[in-house]
Write an enzyme that holds these catalytic residues in place. Sequence first.
Site, mmCIF file in Angstrom:
data_model
loop_
_atom_site.group_PDB
_atom_site.id
_atom_site.type_symbol
_atom_site.label_atom_id
_atom_site.label_comp_id
_atom_site.label_asym_id
_atom_site.label_seq_id
_atom_site.Cartn_x
_atom_site.Cartn_y
_atom_site.Cartn_z
ATOM 1 N N GLY A 122 17.030 6.936 -2.252
ATOM 2 C CA GLY A 122 15.582 6.118 -2.382
ATOM 3 C C GLY A 122 14.242 7.168 -3.822
ATOM 4 N N SER A 128 21.607 0.959 -3.257
ATOM 5 C CA SER A 128 22.206 0.370 -2.356
ATOM 6 C C SER A 128 22.884 -0.706 -3.331
ATOM 7 C CB SER A 128 21.519 -0.330 -1.306
ATOM 8 O OG SER A 128 20.549 0.819 -0.884
ATOM 9 N N GLU A 160 22.778 -7.655 1.887
ATOM 10 C CA GLU A 160 21.249 -7.133 1.911
ATOM 11 C C GLU A 160 20.588 -7.552 2.576
ATOM 12 O OE1 GLU A 160 20.539 -4.145 -0.794
ATOM 13 O OE2 GLU A 160 19.027 -3.813 -0.135
ATOM 14 N N ASP A 172 18.627 -6.986 -8.604
ATOM 15 C CA ASP A 172 19.407 -4.927 -8.061
ATOM 16 C C ASP A 172 20.608 -5.985 -7.839
ATOM 17 O OD1 ASP A 172 16.526 -4.702 -8.223
ATOM 18 O OD2 ASP A 172 16.719 -3.744 -6.222
HETATM 19 C C1 GLA Z 1 13.764 -4.181 -5.171
HETATM 20 C C2 GLA Z 1 13.744 -5.197 -4.304
HETATM 21 C C3 GLA Z 1 14.189 -6.721 -6.079
HETATM 22 C C4 GLA Z 1 12.903 -7.086 -6.621
HETATM 23 C C5 GLA Z 1 11.859 -5.196 -6.949
HETATM 24 C C6 GLA Z 1 10.921 -6.051 -7.284
HETATM 25 O O1 GLA Z 1 14.014 -3.480 -5.986
HETATM 26 O O2 GLA Z 1 15.360 -5.098 -4.442
HETATM 27 O O3 GLA Z 1 14.615 -8.024 -5.559
HETATM 28 O O4 GLA Z 1 11.891 -7.257 -5.851
HETATM 29 O O5 GLA Z 1 12.351 -4.297 -5.560
HETATM 30 O O6 GLA Z 1 10.612 -6.174 -8.564
#
Ligand code: GLA
Length: 383
Positions: A122, A128, A160, A172
Amino acid sequence: MTADATAAAFTRAYGHAPDGVWAAPGRVNLIGEYTDVNEGFVLPFALPHAVRVAAAPRADGRLRLHFGDDPAGPTELSGVDLTPGHTKGRPAYPAGVLWALRESGHTAGGADLHLDSDVPPGAGLSSSAAVECAVALALDALYGLDLPRPELARICRLAENAFVGVPCGIMDQTASACCLAGHALHLDTRDLTSRHIPFDPEGAGLRLLVVETRVKHSLADGAYAARRAGCEAGARALGVRALRDIPHEELDSALGRLPDPGVRALVRHVVTENARVREVVGHLEAGRPRAVGPVLTAGHASLRDDFAVSCPELDLAVAVANEAGALGARMTGAGFGGSAVVLAEAGDAAAVTRAVRDSFAAAGHREPAVFAAVPADGARRVA
Ligand code: GLA
């Protein structure tokens, strides 16, 4: 926490040894926020904090899961549990990865998994994605799939989006799967090509501080989807496939064609943010890491004023860090809480940290956690 400790915890939970242990890191995004959902550019790097998965194959196709801090025994999933909509909470992430592998045509059997994590949950640091990538790499090895890293990242994002139900982009998972120590990853989220850009703050006499605000505002989930939808409306109104297709030089003329001020502000953020990613890459490649600072601060202003995804704690951290002598600072990740990044001279890092902590205490906010991030390796086998 070590790989051996994770292997030992697996053996305690299942009564037999794992085949191996795989790790995947959390990430910090240096610049390029909400550009991945507009087919644009991002520049994340991996943290030393990682999720570790000890794993062994199962011939019966089932998934058994045990989480590091869970006093109860493993959870067992099979059949309908391994299809979207039937498994919630922590088990959804590993279950989603197995489903997404199979959905993508790869032959993966079952597995016993034990998961440990030292990625703060968080905190906007992609705990994740780290779970997904560690599980994906473990299953890839157990079943001899040998999938390329970008394909593993795609599978994790599918898990996801379609299994966990979070409409995130690809940043990510790609950062966790593909990053390299001492580098940030310059990723084109349209064609998924990437380049490793040398980024070694400590070697340059700098510190990249991560300030965990330890808050997550409740509007985060709906707001993320709303921003995505607003960007898509902007792209439609401008007649392009995605906002990535609006060059910075054409921003003013594009804005002139958008009657809705809300959409205009979203478009301005995305187009200028893509330009900021290019600018930061240029500074790093030219050996000017200090010049990155003001670009970070400009990015924060854009996320705060145009994209409207910041919050008082993030704004305070950024403003105070800059007042205390940082080279630049901004929120990182999706916003509404989570973490900020601060670039500072190594010699100023302690004073900047103190100033941020003091300002949070004075404002009555929770005490932030602050650490210096060193760009680390992406997912790998560790035992
Ligand atoms: C989260 C999402 C990413 C991206 C960011 C904002 O981390 O998982 O894919 O969109 O927000 O840049």
